[in-house]
Design an enzyme around this catalytic site. Structure first.
Site, PDB file in Angstrom:
ATOM      1  N   ARG A 136      10.446  30.870  67.164  1.00 20.34           N
ATOM      2  CA  ARG A 136      11.236  32.113  67.115  1.00 20.34           C
ATOM      3  C   ARG A 136      12.555  31.928  67.862  1.00 20.34           C
ATOM      4  O   ARG A 136      13.623  32.296  67.373  1.00 20.34           O
ATOM      5  CB  ARG A 136      10.400  33.240  67.722  1.00 20.34           C
ATOM      6  CG  ARG A 136      11.070  34.609  67.799  1.00 20.34           C
ATOM      7  CD  ARG A 136      10.003  35.611  68.253  1.00 20.34           C
ATOM      8  NE  ARG A 136      10.542  36.854  68.770  1.00 20.34           N
ATOM      9  CZ  ARG A 136      10.847  37.907  68.028  1.00 20.34           C
ATOM     10  NH1 ARG A 136      10.722  37.847  66.715  1.00 20.34           N
ATOM     11  NH2 ARG A 136      11.280  39.026  68.589  1.00 20.34           N
ATOM     12  N   ARG A 182       7.174  37.124  65.214  1.00 19.10           N
ATOM     13  CA  ARG A 182       6.238  36.818  66.297  1.00 19.10           C
ATOM     14  C   ARG A 182       4.908  36.330  65.707  1.00 19.10           C
ATOM     15  O   ARG A 182       4.555  36.672  64.573  1.00 19.10           O
ATOM     16  CB  ARG A 182       5.976  38.060  67.148  1.00 19.10           C
ATOM     17  CG  ARG A 182       7.229  38.660  67.783  1.00 19.10           C
ATOM     18  CD  ARG A 182       6.878  39.955  68.521  1.00 19.10           C
ATOM     19  NE  ARG A 182       8.037  40.542  69.175  1.00 19.10           N
ATOM     20  CZ  ARG A 182       8.830  41.470  68.635  1.00 19.10           C
ATOM     21  NH1 ARG A 182       8.582  41.901  67.390  1.00 19.10           N
ATOM     22  NH2 ARG A 182       9.858  41.952  69.299  1.00 19.10           N
ATOM     23  N   HIS A 214      14.240  43.279  67.932  1.00 18.53           N
ATOM     24  CA  HIS A 214      14.508  43.660  69.313  1.00 18.53           C
ATOM     25  C   HIS A 214      15.015  45.094  69.358  1.00 18.53           C
ATOM     26  O   HIS A 214      15.920  45.462  68.597  1.00 18.53           O
ATOM     27  CB  HIS A 214      15.566  42.742  69.938  1.00 18.53           C
ATOM     28  CG  HIS A 214      15.069  41.373  70.234  1.00 18.53           C
ATOM     29  ND1 HIS A 214      15.911  40.283  70.383  1.00 18.53           N
ATOM     30  CD2 HIS A 214      13.811  40.889  70.413  1.00 18.53           C
ATOM     31  CE1 HIS A 214      15.195  39.202  70.639  1.00 18.53           C
ATOM     32  NE2 HIS A 214      13.926  39.546  70.670  1.00 18.53           N
ATOM     33  N   LYS A 218       6.368  45.316  67.350  1.00 19.77           N
ATOM     34  CA  LYS A 218       6.007  46.018  68.577  1.00 19.77           C
ATOM     35  C   LYS A 218       6.260  47.512  68.407  1.00 19.77           C
ATOM     36  O   LYS A 218       7.212  47.919  67.762  1.00 19.77           O
ATOM     37  CB  LYS A 218       6.835  45.485  69.757  1.00 19.77           C
ATOM     38  CG  LYS A 218       6.390  44.120  70.247  1.00 19.77           C
ATOM     39  CD  LYS A 218       7.121  43.751  71.516  1.00 19.77           C
ATOM     40  CE  LYS A 218       6.606  42.441  72.099  1.00 19.77           C
ATOM     41  NZ  LYS A 218       7.306  42.080  73.349  1.00 19.77           N
ATOM     42  N   HIS A 234       6.306  30.989  69.645  1.00 15.26           N
ATOM     43  CA  HIS A 234       7.447  31.706  70.201  1.00 15.26           C
ATOM     44  C   HIS A 234       8.654  30.787  70.338  1.00 15.26           C
ATOM     45  O   HIS A 234       9.803  31.223  70.250  1.00 15.26           O
ATOM     46  CB  HIS A 234       7.094  32.330  71.558  1.00 15.26           C
ATOM     47  CG  HIS A 234       7.790  33.636  71.809  1.00 15.26           C
ATOM     48  ND1 HIS A 234       7.566  34.754  71.039  1.00 15.26           N
ATOM     49  CD2 HIS A 234       8.728  33.979  72.717  1.00 15.26           C
ATOM     50  CE1 HIS A 234       8.329  35.747  71.488  1.00 15.26           C
ATOM     51  NE2 HIS A 234       9.044  35.301  72.489  1.00 15.26           N
ATOM     52  N   TYR A 280      20.049  34.510  73.543  1.00 10.97           N
ATOM     53  CA  TYR A 280      20.231  33.382  72.631  1.00 10.97           C
ATOM     54  C   TYR A 280      21.672  32.903  72.602  1.00 10.97           C
ATOM     55  O   TYR A 280      21.926  31.749  72.300  1.00 10.97           O
ATOM     56  CB  TYR A 280      19.740  33.763  71.233  1.00 10.97           C
ATOM     57  CG  TYR A 280      18.263  34.039  71.222  1.00 10.97           C
ATOM     58  CD1 TYR A 280      17.343  33.014  71.407  1.00 10.97           C
ATOM     59  CD2 TYR A 280      17.785  35.333  71.094  1.00 10.97           C
ATOM     60  CE1 TYR A 280      15.990  33.279  71.439  1.00 10.97           C
ATOM     61  CE2 TYR A 280      16.427  35.600  71.116  1.00 10.97           C
ATOM     62  CZ  TYR A 280      15.531  34.566  71.298  1.00 10.97           C
ATOM     63  OH  TYR A 280      14.186  34.821  71.345  1.00 10.97           O
TER      64      TYR A 280
END
Length: 318
Positions: free
Chosen positions: A267, A169, A290, A193, A264, A299
């Site tokens: 990404r 990110r 994730h 995150k 992004h 994806y």
């Protein structure tokens, strides 16, 4: 609703009732001290909760215990009537549910008024993806620009190569320090995150670009206040996400037919190209950081969508 105000902002902000300010401040402190949330997350959650409670206060609630499920539903309905997107409604209802779960758990409310608060399901839209040829072209543009030995051009090439090679990110990239790179093993340590740390590999072209930036670019812009930041701006300070977005948009503008995406989008492109190349879905999940495999599965839909378009264009009986 009962003589309340619209969920949209009025020309003059109303004063915040004491009970609203106190409970929101306590919740923000909880998110920081007990949940270790980032400043950005705390600001977003506290802002959503404050907006909701302010609306309830104007709708007749004089204390936290007065807030009802009907008010919360009416608040979301007012947001929807004002044109709020499904994703916004979903985020705000989730923030309010999390907040009231906390108030109930800590005894601030006897019951949870948000327990049955529903919100529209978010529409999963397929992200724009730069093709493999498009990525090759934009990386060539960055490499040619870096030939002039301008330190910022060297940095831009390294930024682009690392974003695409690792799928990290933009916030993770701008938070990198020099010591987060292990060039011997070609991996980078990333704080993602939820402050979760992961190690992400990158390839030889990215390593070459990083080496040139570290050897010939960064030393020419570093200043006393640069600290350990890997990527620096013109004035020697840590580069910020806005600057990186500008770099990506400006470089992609040189590639005909490439979608106008930001970091992004790179990404998304990295994840899609990995899956198209045969990578395992769980490996891509780990690479992207994730927490849920369901997030990564979008994806696979991107790949199938591109496959279907190619099939329909190429097959005589499509």
């Amino acid at each position: 609703h009962r003589g309340g105000v619209s969920a949209a902002s009025t020309s003059e902000p109303a004063p915040t009732p004491a009970w609203v300010g106190e409970v929101v401040d306590a919740y923000a402190a909880h998110l920081l001290r007990e949940r270790d949330r980032s400043e950005h997350t705390i600001r977003a959650y506290a802002g959503d909760v404050r907006a909701c409670l302010m609306w309830c206060a104007h709708d007749g609630s004089d204390a936290l215990a007065d807030v009802t499920l009907a008010q919360l539903r009416s608040w979301l309905g007012s947001l929807a009537s004002g044109g709020a997107a499904r994703a916004t409604l979903s985020r705000r209802s989730a923030a309010v549910r999390t907040f009231f779960a906390w108030t109930t758990r800590t005894g601030r409310t006897a019951t949870d008024p948000a327990l049955r608060l529903a919100s529209p399901k978010r529409q999963r839209t397929l992200p724009d993806v730069v093709s493999r040829d498009g990525m090759s072209a934009v990386l060539d543009v960055a490499a040619v620009a870096a030939d002039d030995e301008d330190p910022i051009h060297l940095r831009n090439r390294a930024v682009l190569e690392l974003l695409y090679a690792s799928g990290i990110r933009v916030s993770e990239l701008t938070g990198l320090d020099v010591d987060d790179l292990d060039r011997g093993r070609r991996v980078v340590r990333v704080l993602g995150k939820g402050r979760k740390e992961r190690v992400v590999p990158y390839g030889a072209p990215a390593d070459e670009a990083l080496g040139e930036w570290l050897e010939r670019g960064r030393p020419r812009v570093v200043v006393e206040g640069s600290g350990p930041a890997l990527f620096l701006g013109h004035r020697g300070r840590r580069v910020d996400p806005r600057q990186v977005r500008e770099v990506v948009h400006s470089l992609l503008a040189h590639v005909p037919d490439a979608p106008d995406v930001g970091p992004h989008g790179l990404r998304h492109s990295a994840a899609t190209h990995l899956l198209e190349g045969g990578a395992d879905l769980r490996m891509v999940q780990e690479l992207l950081g994730h927490s849920s495999l369901a997030t990564t599965q979008i994806y696979t839909h991107v790949s199938l969508d591109r496959l279907r378009r190619s099939y329909e264009q190429a097959h005589p009986r499509a």
